[in-house]
Design an enzyme around this catalytic site. Structure first.
Site, mmCIF file in Angstrom:
data_model
loop_
_atom_site.group_PDB
_atom_site.id
_atom_site.type_symbol
_atom_site.label_atom_id
_atom_site.label_comp_id
_atom_site.label_asym_id
_atom_site.label_seq_id
_atom_site.Cartn_x
_atom_site.Cartn_y
_atom_site.Cartn_z
ATOM 1 N N THR A 41 -11.469 14.551 -29.668
ATOM 2 C CA THR A 41 -11.636 13.412 -28.920
ATOM 3 C C THR A 41 -12.383 12.261 -29.313
ATOM 4 O OG1 THR A 41 -11.399 15.092 -27.317
ATOM 5 C CG2 THR A 41 -11.633 12.955 -26.493
ATOM 6 N N LYS A 69 -16.784 15.892 -23.032
ATOM 7 C CA LYS A 69 -16.414 15.631 -24.249
ATOM 8 C C LYS A 69 -15.801 14.182 -23.965
ATOM 9 C CE LYS A 69 -11.685 16.439 -23.837
ATOM 10 N NZ LYS A 69 -10.641 15.524 -24.584
#
Length: 359
Positions: free
Chosen positions: A275, A218
């Site tokens: 994120t 991620k």
């Protein structure tokens, strides 16, 4: 098979009062947290709010002294008052003595070196908890594998905490959920109870491979999303990158034996969205600077000398994918932007110009 996550109603995002904090049910155990950066300090706060005796090790003695004297870590969490159940030290021996769990809150690429120095001090049966998200450059090992090897403990003794956990929001006691992953379900449950507070809700999972790969990948996808923002692209572009980023992360995870459902959970999609979308994310903001035309060195200087985890992990994840014959086009172009002088605009054109195929 991974343990499923259950849905839960989330309370309004307001800080907790003292009465609410006292009702948290922790284990009352001693827990050491090694690393006093923003996430290490925040997780130490969570553990203390849950009723544990927490000792936070800081590399710099002045940081430990400030925390003990003022209840603040102004360099990483300005304005956040730390609980009385948390004390700081610059002495690793003091921090780990008698601890039932040792939380490792150092960057992924420095974990091996740091842990090698701490290894003789680790309590024999302590659960070793990783907060780092990455794949080691030199070995292509996940963080749990590095910990097991360096600490010379079985993998069942290592746990990972991962989820949509932006440190500043958690430090402000805004509600969130996370995943505590461990091959030993009983250890996972013990740690789950140790970090449960009214604002921090942990779920357990036994899919260590999937949880760790989701957390590492991620950061790379967030760099790509940041570059898109820096280039002036909007929500359609971001959504496309997040969705296709999740697809390539899942392909890699399945190739390494992960449960594909893990990537639809908190440590997968949840962490990915947080994120990629939040300006609080260092990977996202680092990518924005690259998208605006800054060099890696300029972006690093603007980030006070820090390089985002994704800048390093994109290379190791790319190598891991190649080793297992997994196609990861977003990870590939992020690596080449960061390390092979590919400009962001040609990188975007390359992704859009790939061969058409079914989803």
């Amino acid at each position: 098979m991974a343990s499923p996550e259950r849905s839960t109603n989330v309370a309004a995002p307001a800080p907790l009062g003292d009465h609410q904090r006292r009702t948290s049910r922790g284990s009352g155990a001693k827990i050491a947290v090694l690393g006093a950066g923003s996430w290490g300090t925040t997780f130490a706060k969570v553990l203390a709010d849950a009723g544990n005796d927490v000792v936070l090790w800081a590399r710099r003695a002045e940081v430990a002294a400030e925390i003990n004297k003022t209840r603040c870590n102004s360099g990483y969490l300005p304005g956040v008052v730390l609980p009385e159940g948390l004390r700081a030290t610059g002495d690793a021996v003091e921090a780990m003595h008698g601890a039932s769990a040792v939380v490792l809150a150092v960057p992924s690429q420095t974990l091996r070196e740091n842990l090698a120095g701490w290894q003789p001090l680790l309590p024999p049966d302590a659960t070793l908890v990783s907060l780092a998200k990455g794949v080691e450059l030199s070995t292509l090992k996940r963080m749990s594998e590095v910990i097991s090897e360096v600490a010379d403990v079985p993998l069942e003794q290592v746990a990972v905490v991962s989820g949509p956990n932006l440190a500043k929001e958690i430090a402000a006691e805004q509600p969130t959920a996370t995943v505590v992953a461990c091959l030993d379900h009983d250890r996972a449950v013990t740690l789950q109870h140790a970090c449960s507070t009214p604002y921090f809700r942990p779920y357990t999972n036994t899919d260590l491979v999937g949880i760790e790969l989701a957390g590492a990948c991620k950061n790379v996808i967030a760099l790509a999303c940041g570059m898109a923002v820096g280039l002036g692209f909007g929500h359609n572009t971001m959504s496309s990158l997040i969705t296709r980023g999740l697809a390539e992360t899942t392909r890699l995870g399945v190739a390494l034996g992960a449960d594909p459902m893990t990537f639809a959970g908190l440590a997968g999609l949840g962490d990915l969205v947080a994120t990629c979308m939040s300006p609080l994310s260092r990977n996202r903001t680092f990518g924005e600077r690259l998208g605006r035309g800054e060099t890696l060195a300029q972006a690093q200087e603007a980030a006070h000398g820090q390089v985002s985890e994704g800048v390093k992990s994109c290379s190791s994840i790319r190598q891991l994918a190649a080793r297992h014959g997994v196609e990861m086009p977003i990870t590939d172009v992020v690596h080449r932007v960061c390390h092979e002088e590919l400009a962001p605009i040609p990188a975007a054109a390359e992704l859009l110009g790939r061969e058409r195929k079914p989803e």
